[in-house]
Scaffold this motif. Structure first.
Motif, mmCIF file in Angstrom:
data_model
loop_
_atom_site.group_PDB
_atom_site.id
_atom_site.type_symbol
_atom_site.label_atom_id
_atom_site.label_comp_id
_atom_site.label_asym_id
_atom_site.label_seq_id
_atom_site.Cartn_x
_atom_site.Cartn_y
_atom_site.Cartn_z
ATOM 1 N N ALA A 232 43.090 33.952 39.582
ATOM 2 C CA ALA A 232 42.318 33.343 38.490
ATOM 3 C C ALA A 232 41.990 34.353 37.393
ATOM 4 O O ALA A 232 42.019 34.028 36.204
ATOM 5 C CB ALA A 232 41.034 32.725 39.047
ATOM 6 N N THR A 233 41.698 35.593 37.774
ATOM 7 C CA THR A 233 41.345 36.620 36.791
ATOM 8 C C THR A 233 42.493 36.871 35.821
ATOM 9 O O THR A 233 42.302 36.911 34.599
ATOM 10 C CB THR A 233 40.964 37.940 37.487
ATOM 11 N N ALA A 236 43.124 33.846 33.537
ATOM 12 C CA ALA A 236 42.146 33.782 32.443
ATOM 13 C C ALA A 236 42.521 34.742 31.316
ATOM 14 O O ALA A 236 42.435 34.402 30.130
ATOM 15 C CB ALA A 236 40.753 34.100 32.980
ATOM 16 N N SER A 242 37.471 32.879 29.311
ATOM 17 C CA SER A 242 36.565 33.451 30.307
ATOM 18 C C SER A 242 36.792 32.724 31.629
ATOM 19 O O SER A 242 37.347 31.630 31.658
ATOM 20 C CB SER A 242 35.114 33.285 29.853
ATOM 21 N N ARG A 243 36.354 33.327 32.725
ATOM 22 C CA ARG A 243 36.536 32.686 34.029
ATOM 23 C C ARG A 243 35.842 31.319 34.094
ATOM 24 O O ARG A 243 36.430 30.357 34.605
ATOM 25 C CB ARG A 243 36.016 33.609 35.140
#
Length: 322
Positions: A232-233, A236, A242-243
């Protein structure tokens, strides 16, 4: 090399600073599918994967490629090279390469489904008791598995795949049971002689992930970590979100409910959610038309991290699920 040239032409880096060398074939495909000025389609990526798999098997293993199958892939490669050259650089292959050196067959080209039926019948005959032609049969099986790269992102042919196909054919299983991905591939021809063009296309339902109860003859092992490689990081960062906003977009599009986009790797008590290139592509395309401020307002946490029960935006996956 043409893909790398197209990427460089569009200011996309092709040098991996971490590895200290240029990117590999799979990375080229991934970036070329994402780059809007290249627009490599799924069918085109499948053609390149299949040709690459055929080359790898010929180089590192023992396979048997019939002349008709070799011809349509060689001709499809020339067609795709010309398409990409014109799409990215505005040039035609014929401007630099005389027509007389292009691949030409003395036999009329046949559709891939006919060629696959012929190959399958030959494999069945080779595996008959008393033939003692098992090695040749396995070589032809390896070729058909490589051709599955047209419809599958995993084109690497393993010995386990060859074993289970051989076993399935020996047990009398039909073609669509041992090579289900081949049912999705079709060919289109136009022109003739030196001007013949060959393009592969995908048809029918996509390949599905199977559980242990499925017919073992139809299961092809794939590297899920290779398919679902985006944490996910990193996702993004790639989308410049942003997360929390990435999570809101995932909720809006139903990414986490799509098995082609989302997978959770379990390692003991730890769970690692990962996303595929399909997820990246879907979110990137949706951001061109969506108002991210509206998506955030509709999906942002309300009280102890809870999300709204329904999204007011028309077409929201979360709303449709409700």
């Amino acid at each position: 090399m043409l893909l790398k040239a197209a990427l460089v032409h569009n200011n996309v880096p092709v040098f991996d600073k971490k590895l200290g060398r240029s990117i590999g074939f799979e990375k080229c495909l991934e970036l070329s599918r994402q780059e809007p000025n290249i627009k490599l389609t799924d069918a085109e990526a499948g053609t390149l994967r299949a040709i690459d798999a055929l080359r790898d098997d010929e180089q590192h293993w023992f396979n048997s490629v019939s002349e008709p199958i070799l011809f349509i892939h060689a001709r499809a490669g020339v067609t795709l090279f010309d398409d990409l050259l014109n799409r990215v650089f505005g040039e035609r292959l014929a401007d630099s390469l005389p027509l007389r050196v292009l691949p030409i067959s003395t036999e009329p080209p046949m559709g891939l489904d006919i060629l696959i039926d012929q190959e399958f019948s030959q494999i069945q005959d080779l595996l008959q008791p008393g033939r003692r032609a098992r090695n040749e049969a396995r070589a032809r099986i390896r070729t058909l598995l490589a051709i599955e790269g047209h419809a599958s992102e995993e084109s690497l042919v393993s010995e386990k795949d060859v074993d289970r196909v051989e076993k399935g054919i020996a047990q009398g299983r039909p073609r669509n049971a041992v090579f289900p991905a081949l049912e999705q591939i079709s060919t289109a021809f136009s022109g003739e002689g030196p001007t013949l063009t060959v393009r592969f296309d995908q048809k029918g339902p996509p390949v599905k992930f199977a559980d242990s109860e499925s017919d073992a003859a139809a299961i092809r092992e794939i590297d899920l970590q290779k398919k679902f490689h985006w944490p996910a990081t990193e996702l993004a960062k790639k989308l410049d979100l942003s997360r929390p906003r990435l999570l809101a977009l995932r909720q809006h599009l139903g990414i986490d409910d799509d098995p082609k986009c989302f997978y959770v790797f379990e390692m003991g008590a730890q769970k690692h959610p990962r996303f595929s290139d399909n997820a990246l592509k879907l979110m990137r395309e949706s951001m061109k038309t969506l108002d991210m401020d509206e998506v955030w307002e509709a999906h942002k946490p309300i009280g102890r991290g809870k999300f709204p029960r329904e999204c007011p935006i028309e077409g929201c996956a979360q709303s449709m699920k409700k």
